[in-house]
Design a protein around this motif. Structure first.
Motif, PDB file in Angstrom:
ATOM      1  N   TYR A   1       3.899  -4.193   3.036  1.00 30.59           N
ATOM      2  CA  TYR A   1       4.879  -3.219   2.573  1.00 30.59           C
ATOM      3  C   TYR A   1       4.159  -1.991   2.126  1.00 30.59           C
ATOM      4  O   TYR A   1       3.591  -1.739   1.419  1.00 30.59           O
ATOM      5  CB  TYR A   1       5.375  -4.077   1.192  1.00 30.59           C
ATOM      6  N   ILE A   2       4.684  -0.848   3.038  1.00 29.82           N
ATOM      7  CA  ILE A   2       4.085   0.553   2.904  1.00 29.82           C
ATOM      8  C   ILE A   2       5.149   1.197   2.390  1.00 29.82           C
ATOM      9  O   ILE A   2       6.393   1.125   2.510  1.00 29.82           O
ATOM     10  CB  ILE A   2       3.850   1.055   4.181  1.00 29.82           C
ATOM     11  N   ILE A   3       4.700   1.744   1.003  1.00 29.09           N
ATOM     12  CA  ILE A   3       5.772   2.703   0.200  1.00 29.09           C
ATOM     13  C   ILE A   3       5.532   4.031   0.466  1.00 29.09           C
ATOM     14  O   ILE A   3       4.248   4.763   0.097  1.00 29.09           O
ATOM     15  CB  ILE A   3       5.621   2.429  -1.257  1.00 29.09           C
ATOM     16  N   PRO A   4       6.547   4.918   0.968  1.00 34.29           N
ATOM     17  CA  PRO A   4       6.376   6.355   1.479  1.00 34.29           C
ATOM     18  C   PRO A   4       6.121   7.136   0.122  1.00 34.29           C
ATOM     19  O   PRO A   4       6.394   6.882  -1.126  1.00 34.29           O
ATOM     20  CB  PRO A   4       7.842   6.580   2.015  1.00 34.29           C
ATOM     21  N   GLY A   5       5.111   8.070   0.249  1.00 35.01           N
ATOM     22  CA  GLY A   5       4.954   9.065  -0.836  1.00 35.01           C
ATOM     23  C   GLY A   5       4.182   8.532  -1.861  1.00 35.01           C
ATOM     24  O   GLY A   5       3.791   9.472  -2.741  1.00 35.01           O
TER      25      GLY A   5
ATOM     26  N   GLN B   1       0.937  -1.162   0.029  1.00 30.85           N
ATOM     27  CA  GLN B   1       0.090   0.105  -0.002  1.00 30.85           C
ATOM     28  C   GLN B   1       1.004   1.396   0.030  1.00 30.85           C
ATOM     29  O   GLN B   1       1.989   1.442   0.626  1.00 30.85           O
ATOM     30  CB  GLN B   1      -0.942  -0.121   1.424  1.00 30.85           C
ATOM     31  N   GLY B   2       0.462   2.425  -0.823  1.00 29.62           N
ATOM     32  CA  GLY B   2       1.090   3.615  -0.624  1.00 29.62           C
ATOM     33  C   GLY B   2       0.581   4.131   0.421  1.00 29.62           C
ATOM     34  O   GLY B   2      -0.483   4.293   0.965  1.00 29.62           O
ATOM     35  N   GLU B   3       1.534   4.922   0.992  1.00 28.09           N
ATOM     36  CA  GLU B   3       1.401   5.782   2.555  1.00 28.09           C
ATOM     37  C   GLU B   3       0.558   6.804   2.258  1.00 28.09           C
ATOM     38  O   GLU B   3      -0.404   7.048   3.105  1.00 28.09           O
ATOM     39  CB  GLU B   3       2.724   6.326   2.965  1.00 28.09           C
ATOM     40  N   ASN B   4       0.049   7.130   1.042  1.00 34.46           N
ATOM     41  CA  ASN B   4      -0.661   8.235   0.796  1.00 34.46           C
ATOM     42  C   ASN B   4      -1.739   7.720  -0.213  1.00 34.46           C
ATOM     43  O   ASN B   4      -2.418   8.676  -0.575  1.00 34.46           O
ATOM     44  CB  ASN B   4      -0.034   9.669   0.183  1.00 34.46           C
ATOM     45  N   ASP B   5      -2.338   6.783  -0.076  1.00 33.16           N
ATOM     46  CA  ASP B   5      -3.349   6.090  -0.676  1.00 33.16           C
ATOM     47  C   ASP B   5      -4.508   6.948  -0.590  1.00 33.16           C
ATOM     48  O   ASP B   5      -5.119   7.041   0.622  1.00 33.16           O
ATOM     49  CB  ASP B   5      -3.606   4.649  -0.173  1.00 33.16           C
TER      50      ASP B   5
ATOM     51  N   THR C   1      -7.124   4.055   4.224  1.00 28.05           N
ATOM     52  CA  THR C   1      -6.153   4.282   5.254  1.00 28.05           C
ATOM     53  C   THR C   1      -5.231   2.914   5.239  1.00 28.05           C
ATOM     54  O   THR C   1      -5.479   1.852   4.911  1.00 28.05           O
ATOM     55  CB  THR C   1      -6.451   4.739   6.464  1.00 28.05           C
ATOM     56  N   LEU C   2      -4.102   3.154   6.141  1.00 27.46           N
ATOM     57  CA  LEU C   2      -3.438   1.943   6.244  1.00 27.46           C
ATOM     58  C   LEU C   2      -4.016   0.914   7.294  1.00 27.46           C
ATOM     59  O   LEU C   2      -3.709  -0.250   7.415  1.00 27.46           O
ATOM     60  CB  LEU C   2      -1.717   2.158   7.060  1.00 27.46           C
TER      61      LEU C   2
END
Length: 256
Positions: free
Chosen positions: A227-231, A201-205, A209-210
């Motif tokens: 796996y959280i990907i920043p930005g 998941q993208g951090e700014n989805d 939310t996460l």
């Protein structure tokens, strides 16, 4: 990859398949709510090359090169129904062993399929899937509908879906913005997911939310990894394809 139309329970669906690796599982790509096979671009071929797995992509009814939907109206359990249709697709094509890679709605369908047909699933990659409805999701859908009415989004979608665009937009937005869908939740199914899971998941989805990821990985029965990907936003495989490719290939190579 070879493309063809198959008939599944009276539905005419477009499928693309490559099966050059004998005795290897098939990675099944499940598209999002406005997606189709073509929109995965070269990502499936690259992942296939890095994992030596076969590939199946198909357009759900109404999308891409598949035949139109019979109606834009959907029941709350429409994604559960899509999991059953996926099972029929696999049976029709005689595919026994799969690794699921689902994005957004496709991620949800992957989780539901794995909960119902665990014996067929080697591993799951769920990218930005949903297991319940959040305010941010509703806002994201409203924003997309606004963009549909005020930008060139209809023309961009038409390139992939032809004259079916209005129907798929209506089908997606009406159910997600309805009062009756606010109670939709598939957490009940997660305990039946026994295969290894990677949740990306993208951090700014902008559609979730996460908490979607955290609640999923904590409730499945199999081993799970997040796996959280920043930005990044809702579509990591397009926003940072090399990152997602590397992570997905490593995960698949560990689990097949």
């Amino acid at each position: 990859m070879e493309g063809s139309i198959i008939s599944v329970s009276g539905k005419r669906l477009y499928v693309e398949q490559s099966d050059s690796f004998e005795h290897k599982p098939t990675i099944v790509f499940l598209h999002d709510s406005l997606g189709c096979s073509q929109l995965w671009r070269d990502f499936p071929a690259k992942l296939s090359g890095q994992t030596e797995c076969n590939v199946l992509m198909y357009d759900r009814l109404g999308y891409g090169k598949s035949f139109p939907m019979f109606s834009h109206q959907r029941e709350n359990n429409y994604m559960e129904t899509e999991a059953d249709i996926l099972n029929e697709v696999l049976n029709t094509l005689n595919i026994q062993e799969v690794i699921l890679f689902g994005h957004s709605d496709g991620g949800t369908i992957a989780l539901l399929f794995a909960s119902k047909y665990p014996e067929k699933v080697k591993a799951i990659i769920c990218e930005a899937g949903h297991i319940f409805v959040e305010d941010v999701t509703v806002k994201g859908v409203k924003d997309a509908l606004e963009a549909y009415h005020t930008t060139n989004l209809p023309e961009r979608l038409q390139k992939y879906h032809g004259d079916k665009v209005e129907m798929i937009v209506k089908a997606w937005t009406e159910i997600w913005l309805s009062d009756r869908f606010k109670s939709w939740n598939i957490e009940y199914a997660l305990k039946n997911v026994t295969s290894p899971l990677l949740f990306i998941q993208g951090e700014n989805d902008e559609y979730g939310t996460l908490e979607q990821m955290e609640k999923t990985v904590s409730q499945v029965s199999g081993q799970s990894e997040q796996y959280i990907i920043p930005g990044l936003g809702h579509t990591p495989h397009k926003e940072a394809p090399e990152l997602v490719l590397a992570k997905a290939a490593h995960f698949i190579n560990q689990n097949h």
